[in-house]
Design a protein around this motif. Structure first.
Motif, PDB file in Angstrom:
ATOM      1  N   ARG A   1      -3.857  -7.293   4.891  1.00  0.00           N
ATOM      2  CA  ARG A   1      -3.476  -7.058   5.905  1.00  0.00           C
ATOM      3  C   ARG A   1      -4.154  -6.782   6.939  1.00  0.00           C
ATOM      4  O   ARG A   1      -4.963  -5.302   7.277  1.00  0.00           O
ATOM      5  CB  ARG A   1      -2.298  -6.083   5.178  1.00  0.00           C
ATOM      6  CG  ARG A   1      -0.487  -6.460   4.653  1.00  0.00           C
ATOM      7  CD  ARG A   1      -1.105  -5.128   4.334  1.00  0.00           C
ATOM      8  NE  ARG A   1       0.111  -4.100   5.808  1.00  0.00           N
ATOM      9  CZ  ARG A   1       0.864  -3.293   5.117  1.00  0.00           C
ATOM     10  NH1 ARG A   1       0.938  -2.260   4.413  1.00  0.00           N
ATOM     11  NH2 ARG A   1       1.300  -2.027   5.740  1.00  0.00           N
TER      12      ARG A   1
ATOM     13  N   THR B   1       1.119  -1.409   0.406  1.00  0.00           N
ATOM     14  CA  THR B   1       0.084   0.003  -0.045  1.00  0.00           C
ATOM     15  C   THR B   1       1.045   1.326  -0.352  1.00  0.00           C
ATOM     16  O   THR B   1       0.495   2.441  -0.684  1.00  0.00           O
ATOM     17  CB  THR B   1      -0.931   0.171   1.305  1.00  0.00           C
ATOM     18  OG1 THR B   1      -1.573  -1.595   1.565  1.00  0.00           O
ATOM     19  CG2 THR B   1      -1.476   1.246   1.405  1.00  0.00           C
TER      20      THR B   1
ATOM     21  N   ASP C   1       9.368  -6.717   5.639  1.00  0.00           N
ATOM     22  CA  ASP C   1       9.300  -7.891   4.816  1.00  0.00           C
ATOM     23  C   ASP C   1      10.673  -8.516   5.127  1.00  0.00           C
ATOM     24  O   ASP C   1      11.914  -6.913   5.062  1.00  0.00           O
ATOM     25  CB  ASP C   1       8.776  -7.878   3.284  1.00  0.00           C
ATOM     26  CG  ASP C   1       7.156  -7.543   2.950  1.00  0.00           C
ATOM     27  OD1 ASP C   1       6.680  -8.697   3.875  1.00  0.00           O
ATOM     28  OD2 ASP C   1       6.481  -7.114   3.133  1.00  0.00           O
TER      29      ASP C   1
HETATM   30  C1  WTA Z   1       2.767  -8.896   0.956  1.00  0.00           C
HETATM   31  C2  WTA Z   1      -0.129  -5.221  -1.712  1.00  0.00           C
HETATM   32  C3  WTA Z   1       5.452 -12.010  -1.482  1.00  0.00           C
HETATM   33  C4  WTA Z   1       4.556  -8.046   1.523  1.00  0.00           C
HETATM   34  C5  WTA Z   1       0.031  -4.941  -3.097  1.00  0.00           C
HETATM   35  C6  WTA Z   1       3.998  -6.909   1.731  1.00  0.00           C
HETATM   36  C7  WTA Z   1       3.882  -9.667  -0.696  1.00  0.00           C
HETATM   37  C8  WTA Z   1       2.425  -6.940   2.186  1.00  0.00           C
HETATM   38  C9  WTA Z   1       3.934  -9.817  -2.279  1.00  0.00           C
HETATM   39  C10 WTA Z   1       1.511  -5.432   0.947  1.00  0.00           C
HETATM   40  C11 WTA Z   1       4.445 -11.257  -3.348  1.00  0.00           C
HETATM   41  C12 WTA Z   1       2.803  -7.963  -1.615  1.00  0.00           C
HETATM   42  N1  WTA Z   1       4.981 -11.643  -2.355  1.00  0.00           N
HETATM   43  N2  WTA Z   1       4.829 -10.648  -0.941  1.00  0.00           N
HETATM   44  N3  WTA Z   1       4.605 -10.122  -4.366  1.00  0.00           N
HETATM   45  N4  WTA Z   1       2.855  -9.117  -2.713  1.00  0.00           N
HETATM   46  N5  WTA Z   1       2.746  -9.208  -0.855  1.00  0.00           N
HETATM   47  O1  WTA Z   1      -0.438  -3.227   1.492  1.00  0.00           O
HETATM   48  O2  WTA Z   1       4.168  -9.121   2.989  1.00  0.00           O
HETATM   49  O3  WTA Z   1      -2.263  -5.077   0.926  1.00  0.00           O
HETATM   50  O4  WTA Z   1       4.730  -6.157   2.784  1.00  0.00           O
HETATM   51  O5  WTA Z   1      -0.253  -4.408  -0.577  1.00  0.00           O
HETATM   52  O6  WTA Z   1       2.029  -8.115   1.122  1.00  0.00           O
HETATM   53  O7  WTA Z   1      -0.014  -5.306   1.352  1.00  0.00           O
HETATM   54  P1  WTA Z   1      -0.881  -4.732   0.965  1.00  0.00           P
END
Ligand code: WTA
Length: 637
Positions: A517, A406, A491
């Protein structure tokens, strides 16, 4: 060529990457040149990560909707901007051309103006996945109002928190939303939320489900009536508000490791340039292709890759109201077949759940239109990756495993479709402009390959968050204070022998449940609200479909007589406070929690137990009361 900044080969990727590091300002100025500006910027970038203070394209003036709509009218007026597939496959779908969309956005922007919304006002949007949601978002952007979209799965309490934090003055919602065989009473949830929200003066309600709603005199208005009013005014055009490059575009709330969700703020120019650049490059979008992202607009993926990225690129974006398993587990494949979808962007959790139905729902669907596949939201396990590759992509479509957040506004680390050599489970390489760095616990850089570390970014990129709404200090401490001069992602990450990145998951107390999340602290606070609960601790555990499940250890005041009923009551409480998406999968009643002598809960131990690694708890020497651990182990679910 449609997109002069579209990378065409691996060599070009490497050159672009080099240039973006050597001369970031020149690099991004070249990209930004291909947008429509009312006035060009004076300076490309000013920044420090200490405060933090990051500004892109200062002095530039623009409106993102002129880039998503007006500038396409000449060439793409009759091209579909949005194809909408309803929840019920029997219902008629809708195709909205760029010209239609432009007209509808102007119309609704005028509705907002008629209701007193001005530049800088915050507007909360709580709607299902219907075209009017995209129209509402763009109408806000048109007049410079800041949208805050709240996902339809959040409770009244969560909405109220977000409305109050943003001091929103207007809410846009629907009577209800169709999702699978459910009918979600959105307006009624909003009514509950608004009891404690005096900042909200007006609610605009769009008709979708015909669920009975209560309309409060002087506050609640029907979308359709308001549109009629604009029509009687002769449908005047709505000039786009001239926005400063760094004016706020939207707020999107997201969970962290502590306290209440924070409002991540994105601004106009940098976000636009970045969403567009990453869309065009990652998916290698070609004019005319039909692109389908299965996310909900309530999340960042929907903002950047259903609305702003594709529309700013003049793409055709498919918006789906329902869920992948309704009316059957072949729904996504039917949609691909029906609209000849070329690019499909979805989440590992969806793939895993559909895998469970076998190949029956895939067979006899014509998936030959597919050219590129994408994954987002959580690490994709190799089994799911191969299933997606073999059975959906029929072995001929590249998969882009896109890592981002995000806070990053757009995709950060990803293969470029058909260009980067892929490796299952790896997000592979950073896009141009992105400078990842791995650090150890002490913030020391972990150099070389075949190493693990905490993933940070050491240089700004246009799509990054600028602040957390109303609380800049929180932005600083959450993202910029852990390691000096670095943006910390939260991460963990591995860099392999080829320099490829593999995201290993959150290293903080944030869970990723079905790609959503959720903060453990948030869930604990909700459980603790339940009468009779003394204390709780929440951890994640591996879950076959959701990626992570929620495991809650709960201490109650008195002996629980009917554990199943009490569990249901607790789930009900969590649903009320946060929303159904945060409901624990497992609740274990315990008489104590493992704590250190200083009173800190040792989550590491609880995590191990939840994972079923009972013989491998690691160092337990700092435990205050080892007996508690034995009891918890015996009661493990
Ligand atoms: C995880 C979503 C592994 C990660 C776009 C990050 C991923 C959190 C991946 C963000 C991926 C997102 N491989 N982990 N391709 N994409 N994450 O804010 O832990 O909803 O920090 O954004 O999702 O989640 P958000």
């Amino acid at each position: 060529m449609a997109y002069p900044y579209q990378i065409k080969s691996l060599e070009e990727y490497q050159q672009n990457y080099q240039q973006s590091v050597m001369d970031p300002e020149g690099f991004w100025a070249n990209v930004a040149d291909h947008f429509y500006w009312r006035r060009k910027w004076d300076k490309v970038l000013e920044w420090n990560f200490k405060d933090p203070d990051v500004k892109w394209f200062t002095g530039g003036k623009l409106n993102i909707t002129e880039n998503c709509l007006d500038r396409h009218l000449g060439t793409l007026g009759n091209t579909p901007a949005i194809i909408w597939e309803p929840n019920d496959p029997e219902e008629r779908h809708r195709v909205i051309t760029y010209r239609d969309l432009y007209n509808k956005v102007c119309q609704f922007a005028n509705v907002l103006k008629n209701n007193g919304v001005k530049k800088g006002d915050r507007v909360c949007i709580y709607m299902g996945m219907i075209p009017e949601l995209a129209i509402a978002v763009l109408a806000c952007a048109r007049i410079g109002a800041i949208h805050s979209v709240v996902f339809g799965g959040f409770s009244a309490q969560s909405i109220a928190d977000r409305i109050q934090d943003a001091q929103a003055s207007l809410v846009i919602t629907c009577d209800g939303a169709f999702r699978g065989n459910k009918d979600i009473p959105l307006k009624s949830v909003i009514d509950d939320a608004l009891i404690g929200c005096p900042s909200v003066k007006k609610v605009i309600v769009c008709t979708r489900t015909r669920t009975p709603v209560s309309m409060i005199k002087g506050r609640d208005l029907w979308w359709e009536d308001e549109i009629k009013q604009v029509e009687t005014m002769g449908n005047p055009p709505c000039a786009a508000e001239e926005m400063d490059a760094e004016d706020m575009l939207f707020i999107l709330y997201t969970s962290g490791s502590t306290g209440k969700p924070k409002g991540v703020v994105h601004t106009c120019a940098g976000y636009m340039v970045y969403a567009n650049y990453t869309f065009v490059n990652t998916f290698q979008y070609q004019p005319g292709e039909v692109y389908f992202c299965t996310a909900d607009v309530g999340w960042i993926t929907g903002h950047s890759y259903i609305i702003y990225g594709p529309l700013s690129a003049g793409a055709t974006t498919l918006m789906f109201e329902g869920v992948p398993t309704y009316p059957d587990a072949g729904r996504l494949w039917s949609i691909v077949d029906k609209y000849r979808v070329n690019i499909l962007y979805t989440a590992p959790t969806a793939i895993r759940s559909l895998m469970g139905y076998g190949l029956g729902p895939v067979n006899h669907k014509d998936l030959s239109s597919l050219k590129k596949l994408g994954s987002v939201g959580e690490p994709i396990n190799e089994e799911a990756w191969h299933w997606f590759k073999d059975h959906i992509g029929k072995g001929r479509c590249p998969i882009v495993d896109t890592w981002w957040q995000t806070e990053t506004g757009g995709i950060m680390i990803t293969p470029i479709a058909g260009i980067t050599k892929e490796k299952p489970g790896y997000a592979t390489l950073p896009l141009p402009g992105i400078q990842p760095i791995l650090v150890d616990e002490n913030g020391k850089e972990v150099k070389g390959n075949n190493v693990n570390g905490n993933l940070c970014i050491k240089f700004p990129w246009p799509g990054m968050l600028r602040t957390t709404y109303g609380d800049h200090e929180r932005c600083r401490t959450t993202y910029f204070a852990t390691y000096e001069n670095l943006y910390f992602t939260g991460d963990g990450c591995l860099r392999d022998e080829d320099g490829y990145y593999r995201i290993t998951g959150r290293v903080d107390d944030v869970l990723n449940v079905s790609g959503h999340r959720i903060g453990t602290a948030e869930v604990e606070n909700a459980i603790n609200m339940h009468a009779g609960v003394v204390e709780s601790a929440v951890v994640g555990y591996p879950h076959d479909i959701k990626g992570q499940g929620i495991y809650a250890y709960v201490i109650t005041e008195r002996q629980v007589h009917d554990p199943e009923l009490t569990k249901k009551d607790i789930l009900q409480t969590v649903s009320r406070i946060i929303g159904p998406i945060a409901k624990p999968d497992k609740i274990q009643f315990v008489s104590g929690l493992p704590k250190t002598r200083s009173g800190k809960i040792m989550r590491r131990i609880l995590r191990k137990i939840a994972e079923g690694e009972l013989d491998n708890l690691g160092d337990t020497s700092t435990l205050l009361d080892p007996v508690v651990v034995e009891e918890i182990k015996r009661g493990k679910l």
